[in-house]
Each structure stands twice: as structure tokens, then as C-alpha cells.
Design an enzyme around this catalytic site. Structure first.
Site, PDB file in Angstrom:
ATOM      1  N   SER A 183       0.870  -1.177   0.000  1.00  0.00           N
ATOM      2  CA  SER A 183       0.000   0.000   0.000  1.00  0.00           C
ATOM      3  C   SER A 183       0.902   1.221   0.000  1.00  0.00           C
ATOM      4  O   SER A 183       2.071   1.145   0.388  1.00  0.00           O
ATOM      5  CB  SER A 183      -0.932   0.000   1.215  1.00  0.00           C
ATOM      6  OG  SER A 183      -0.216  -0.170   2.430  1.00  0.00           O
ATOM      7  N   GLU A 200       1.301   5.648   0.563  1.00  0.00           N
ATOM      8  CA  GLU A 200       0.767   6.899   1.099  1.00  0.00           C
ATOM      9  C   GLU A 200       1.169   8.061   0.209  1.00  0.00           C
ATOM     10  O   GLU A 200       2.323   8.178  -0.206  1.00  0.00           O
ATOM     11  CB  GLU A 200       1.291   7.157   2.516  1.00  0.00           C
ATOM     12  CG  GLU A 200       0.747   8.456   3.117  1.00  0.00           C
ATOM     13  CD  GLU A 200       1.241   8.714   4.520  1.00  0.00           C
ATOM     14  OE1 GLU A 200       0.769   7.997   5.436  1.00  0.00           O
ATOM     15  OE2 GLU A 200       2.095   9.595   4.713  1.00  0.00           O
ATOM     16  N   HIS A 211      -7.199   9.947   5.103  1.00  0.00           N
ATOM     17  CA  HIS A 211      -6.822  10.293   6.469  1.00  0.00           C
ATOM     18  C   HIS A 211      -7.845  11.272   7.049  1.00  0.00           C
ATOM     19  O   HIS A 211      -8.375  12.135   6.337  1.00  0.00           O
ATOM     20  CB  HIS A 211      -5.444  10.961   6.493  1.00  0.00           C
ATOM     21  CG  HIS A 211      -4.306  10.011   6.333  1.00  0.00           C
ATOM     22  ND1 HIS A 211      -3.119  10.158   7.011  1.00  0.00           N
ATOM     23  CD2 HIS A 211      -4.170   8.890   5.579  1.00  0.00           C
ATOM     24  CE1 HIS A 211      -2.296   9.174   6.669  1.00  0.00           C
ATOM     25  NE2 HIS A 211      -2.916   8.399   5.793  1.00  0.00           N
ATOM     26  N   ARG A 237      -5.387  10.931  15.615  1.00  0.00           N
ATOM     27  CA  ARG A 237      -5.579  12.118  16.452  1.00  0.00           C
ATOM     28  C   ARG A 237      -5.120  13.357  15.726  1.00  0.00           C
ATOM     29  O   ARG A 237      -5.791  14.383  15.718  1.00  0.00           O
ATOM     30  CB  ARG A 237      -4.800  11.973  17.772  1.00  0.00           C
ATOM     31  CG  ARG A 237      -5.084  13.085  18.774  1.00  0.00           C
ATOM     32  CD  ARG A 237      -3.985  13.229  19.813  1.00  0.00           C
ATOM     33  NE  ARG A 237      -2.758  13.779  19.233  1.00  0.00           N
ATOM     34  CZ  ARG A 237      -1.660  14.033  19.937  1.00  0.00           C
ATOM     35  NH1 ARG A 237      -1.626  13.748  21.227  1.00  0.00           N
ATOM     36  NH2 ARG A 237      -0.590  14.538  19.348  1.00  0.00           N
ATOM     37  N   ASP A 268      -1.508  15.881  14.519  1.00  0.00           N
ATOM     38  CA  ASP A 268      -0.478  16.682  15.181  1.00  0.00           C
ATOM     39  C   ASP A 268      -1.037  18.038  15.593  1.00  0.00           C
ATOM     40  O   ASP A 268      -2.094  18.455  15.132  1.00  0.00           O
ATOM     41  CB  ASP A 268       0.716  16.880  14.243  1.00  0.00           C
ATOM     42  CG  ASP A 268       1.375  15.567  13.875  1.00  0.00           C
ATOM     43  OD1 ASP A 268       1.414  14.664  14.741  1.00  0.00           O
ATOM     44  OD2 ASP A 268       1.847  15.437  12.727  1.00  0.00           O
ATOM     45  N   HIS A 307       5.610   7.345  20.803  1.00  0.00           N
ATOM     46  CA  HIS A 307       5.095   8.595  20.241  1.00  0.00           C
ATOM     47  C   HIS A 307       5.655   9.753  21.063  1.00  0.00           C
ATOM     48  O   HIS A 307       5.883   9.617  22.272  1.00  0.00           O
ATOM     49  CB  HIS A 307       3.567   8.562  20.316  1.00  0.00           C
ATOM     50  CG  HIS A 307       2.890   9.738  19.694  1.00  0.00           C
ATOM     51  ND1 HIS A 307       2.797  10.970  20.329  1.00  0.00           N
ATOM     52  CD2 HIS A 307       2.257   9.886  18.501  1.00  0.00           C
ATOM     53  CE1 HIS A 307       2.145  11.807  19.548  1.00  0.00           C
ATOM     54  NE2 HIS A 307       1.810  11.186  18.438  1.00  0.00           N
ATOM     55  N   ARG A 309      -6.784   0.091  22.630  1.00  0.00           N
ATOM     56  CA  ARG A 309      -8.022   0.867  22.752  1.00  0.00           C
ATOM     57  C   ARG A 309      -8.591   1.223  21.378  1.00  0.00           C
ATOM     58  O   ARG A 309      -9.811   1.193  21.172  1.00  0.00           O
ATOM     59  CB  ARG A 309      -7.762   2.144  23.564  1.00  0.00           C
ATOM     60  CG  ARG A 309      -7.446   1.909  25.038  1.00  0.00           C
ATOM     61  CD  ARG A 309      -7.218   3.226  25.756  1.00  0.00           C
ATOM     62  NE  ARG A 309      -8.428   4.051  25.746  1.00  0.00           N
ATOM     63  CZ  ARG A 309      -8.465   5.339  26.094  1.00  0.00           C
ATOM     64  NH1 ARG A 309      -7.332   5.953  26.443  1.00  0.00           N
ATOM     65  NH2 ARG A 309      -9.594   6.006  26.073  1.00  0.00           N
ATOM     66  N   GLN A 339       4.330   3.948  12.213  1.00  0.00           N
ATOM     67  CA  GLN A 339       5.293   4.970  11.854  1.00  0.00           C
ATOM     68  C   GLN A 339       6.535   4.255  11.316  1.00  0.00           C
ATOM     69  O   GLN A 339       6.746   3.063  11.573  1.00  0.00           O
ATOM     70  CB  GLN A 339       5.634   5.821  13.078  1.00  0.00           C
ATOM     71  CG  GLN A 339       6.499   7.019  12.807  1.00  0.00           C
ATOM     72  CD  GLN A 339       5.942   7.894  11.696  1.00  0.00           C
ATOM     73  OE1 GLN A 339       6.310   7.708  10.538  1.00  0.00           O
ATOM     74  NE2 GLN A 339       5.067   8.836  12.031  1.00  0.00           N
ATOM     75  N   PHE A 342      12.247  14.307   9.786  1.00  0.00           N
ATOM     76  CA  PHE A 342      11.005  13.557   9.907  1.00  0.00           C
ATOM     77  C   PHE A 342      11.054  12.662  11.145  1.00  0.00           C
ATOM     78  O   PHE A 342      10.099  12.597  11.938  1.00  0.00           O
ATOM     79  CB  PHE A 342      10.809  12.735   8.633  1.00  0.00           C
ATOM     80  CG  PHE A 342       9.461  12.083   8.484  1.00  0.00           C
ATOM     81  CD1 PHE A 342       8.408  12.359   9.342  1.00  0.00           C
ATOM     82  CD2 PHE A 342       9.248  11.171   7.451  1.00  0.00           C
ATOM     83  CE1 PHE A 342       7.175  11.746   9.189  1.00  0.00           C
ATOM     84  CE2 PHE A 342       8.018  10.558   7.289  1.00  0.00           C
ATOM     85  CZ  PHE A 342       6.978  10.842   8.165  1.00  0.00           C
ATOM     86  N   HIS A 401       3.555  -0.880   3.908  1.00  0.00           N
ATOM     87  CA  HIS A 401       2.969   0.422   3.559  1.00  0.00           C
ATOM     88  C   HIS A 401       4.111   1.401   3.312  1.00  0.00           C
ATOM     89  O   HIS A 401       4.938   1.652   4.197  1.00  0.00           O
ATOM     90  CB  HIS A 401       2.092   0.925   4.715  1.00  0.00           C
ATOM     91  CG  HIS A 401       1.333   2.172   4.399  1.00  0.00           C
ATOM     92  ND1 HIS A 401       0.255   2.187   3.547  1.00  0.00           N
ATOM     93  CD2 HIS A 401       1.484   3.457   4.830  1.00  0.00           C
ATOM     94  CE1 HIS A 401      -0.236   3.421   3.466  1.00  0.00           C
ATOM     95  NE2 HIS A 401       0.504   4.208   4.228  1.00  0.00           N
TER      96      HIS A 401
END
Length: 285
Positions: free
Chosen positions: A7, A9, A69, A99, A101, A143, A158, A170, A210, A258
Site C-alpha cells: 500500500s 501513502e 486520512h 488524532r 499533530d 510517540h 483501545r 510509523q 522527519f 505500507h
């Protein structure tokens, strides 16, 4: 070693030149038969409309299964769910729920007073609506807002419990980083597939920036290798490192990858070719 599922991005273009680059990237990679492609959402929702336009164009012109996204940043719940409805109306059936940035100029994420406070809340709302395959983000290394790696495993659990059917990680430099995370997730009872994110390095300086933003550690061996390669050897090294990383992951049982293309298809296509992922059909102009 069988060829993995792949896949890709993409990010939505902000200029005419970027538009041409996106369409050329899609045209180059679509024949490889990705099971989906994703389109990012700018920090603070800055590319919200551009993302929608890119998603619908990629699906319409290239027949790609596009995962849009969607973030919680700077929008009310009603505004966010209106975007979900717009995607449904456009025939989109997959969403990467994040969530997001912090908006530009802010030090950290703060939920909109009438918005979703976390990706878990966003995923739950989309799942309750129904009609979408929901993917989420995962972090093999902590993170930037997490106290430790255990917290990232807990958050992923969760998200899956809220309705995410799979996760995309990531990027990272060592296959063992992914395997440790995968094992920790399995121990926590996470059974949803976790697809590793691969960054073919387009430029070493940019890759390090990055990495600093997203919490990816830069190993000393990578610093030394790129220093030794110099500008002339950087691209060949990036290609070889990406191929080796992917081969190590596949040998360890990974069956899907990905790629973060940065809208530059050449390295990704070369890596895919080395893994046995070949063109399936021609794509019309």
C-alpha cells in the site's frame, strides 16, 4: 519468499507542480496493484479540502481503493462527521483515523472544545456510523507524547477495541524494532493486522527531520553509512537499505508493507520490484 501486499501513502498537492507530481506518482505505482492507498491530512487540518479532492480523483481516475486520512484537529465533532459523510457520498469506504499533530504554532495537541479528544473517540464514532473499514496509527517506538512504549501498545489496543480493523506503523530503521512491537501487541491481546510503514529515504537530512518529529530513533549505523556514502551514493544506499529492511520483515512473517512515498515514486517502485511486486495491468491516462 513470496511478494508482499503493498500500500502507498500520498499527500494532497497544494500547487500545480505538486498536482502533476501526485498524478505521475499514482500513474507509476497504481499498476503494482496496491490493496489500498492513503492520502494524508495536513497538520491542523490545513489540507482538509485538498485531501478530499485528491481522494476522489485518485479513486475516480485510477480505480484505486483510497483510504482517506481524518484527524481530530481543529474541528467540532459535527464538522468531522460531516467530512465522513462527504467521503461516504463520494464512494470512499476506508478511513485512516488519527488524532493528528498540533496545529502550526502550537506546542502540543489540544482538543477542540466540541471536538474529538482522541483517535479512540473518532474511531468509535466512525464505527458506530458504519460503512467504513477503519485503520489507525501505531508506534513501534514511543510517540512524542507517550511516556513509554507500553503506553503506545495500550493506546493501540483501545483503538482496535473501538473499531479499528488494522493499523499502520510509523517508519523505523530496524526490523527488530517492529518485531518487538508486534510481540508486545500480541501479548496485549491485539489481533488486528499491523502493517509496517516503510520510508524509502529521498534525502538523509529530510529523513532525520522527519524522524525527530515523530519519535523515530536514528541508529548510529545509519548515520555512519550515509556519511560514508556522501551525496553521490545516498540514493543507492537508501534503495539498498529499504530493500534489506523489507526482506527482513518478510522473512519475519510480515505479509504487507505500507510505503511513505512523499509523492516520489521511483525509489518505492524500485524497492517493490526487488521484492517481486510487479505491474499487473496498464493504467489509462
Amino acid at each position: 519468499m513470496s511478494a508482499p501486499a503493498v500500500s502507498f501513502e500520498f499527500f494532497p498537492p497544494k500547487t500545480l507542480d505538486q498536482s502533476f507530481r501526485l498524478w505521475e506518482t499514482a500513474r507509476a505505482l497504481a499498476p503494482l496493484g496496491p490493496d489500498f492507498v492513503s492520502v494524508t491530512y495536513g497538520a491542523g487540518g490545513t489540507t482538509r479540502q485538498l485531501t478530499h479532492e485528491a481522494v476522489t480523483a485518485l479513486a475516480g481516475h485510477y480505480g484505486l481503493n483510497v483510504a482517506a486520512h481524518l484527524t481530530c484537529v481543529d474541528a467540532t465533532r459535527d464538522e468531522t462527521m460531516a467530512i465522513v459523510e462527504a467521503y461516504a457520498d463520494a464512494g470512499v469506504t476506508e478511513i485512516v483515523a488519527l488524532r493528528g499533530d498540533a496545529p502550526q504554532g502550537a506546542d502540543r495537541f489540544e482538543a477542540h472544545p466540541q471536538g474529538f479528544a482522541s483517535s479512540v473517540e473518532l474511531i468509535a464514532a466512525i464505527a458506530a456510523r458504519g460503512g467504513f473499514t477503519i485503520r489507525c496509527g501505531a508506534y513501534p517506538e514511543p510517540h512524542p507524547d507517550s511516556p513509554d512504549g507500553h503506553a503506545d501498545v495500550t493506546w493501540l489496543k483501545r483503538k482496535v477495541d473501538a473499531g479499528a480493523s488494522g493499523a499502520i506503523t510509523q517508519f523505523f530503521f530496524d526490523a527488530d524494532t517492529f518485531f518487538r512491537f508486534r510481540d508486545a501487541c500480541a501479548a496485549a491481546g491485539i489481533t488486528a493486522p499491523i502493517r509496517p510503514g516503510i520510508l524509502p529515504i529521498q534525502g538523509w537530512a529530510g529523513a532525520k527531520r522527519f524522524a525527530a518529529r515523530c519519535g523515530t530513533s536514528v541508529p548510529g549505523w545509519a548515520e555512519a553509512a550515509f556519511a560514508a556514502a556522501g551525496p553521490q551514493g545516498e540514493r543507492a544506499l537508501a534503495r539498498d537499505l529499504a530493500i534489506t529492511l523489507c526482506q527482513d520483515l518478510i522473512a519475519g512473517g510480515v505479509d504487507g508493507l505500507h510505503f511513505y512515498t512523499l509523492n516520489r515514486p521511483e525509489l518505492t517502485a524500485e524497492v517493490c520490484a526487488a521484492l517481486g511486486v510487479t505491474a499487473r495491468e496498464a493504467v489509462a491516462a
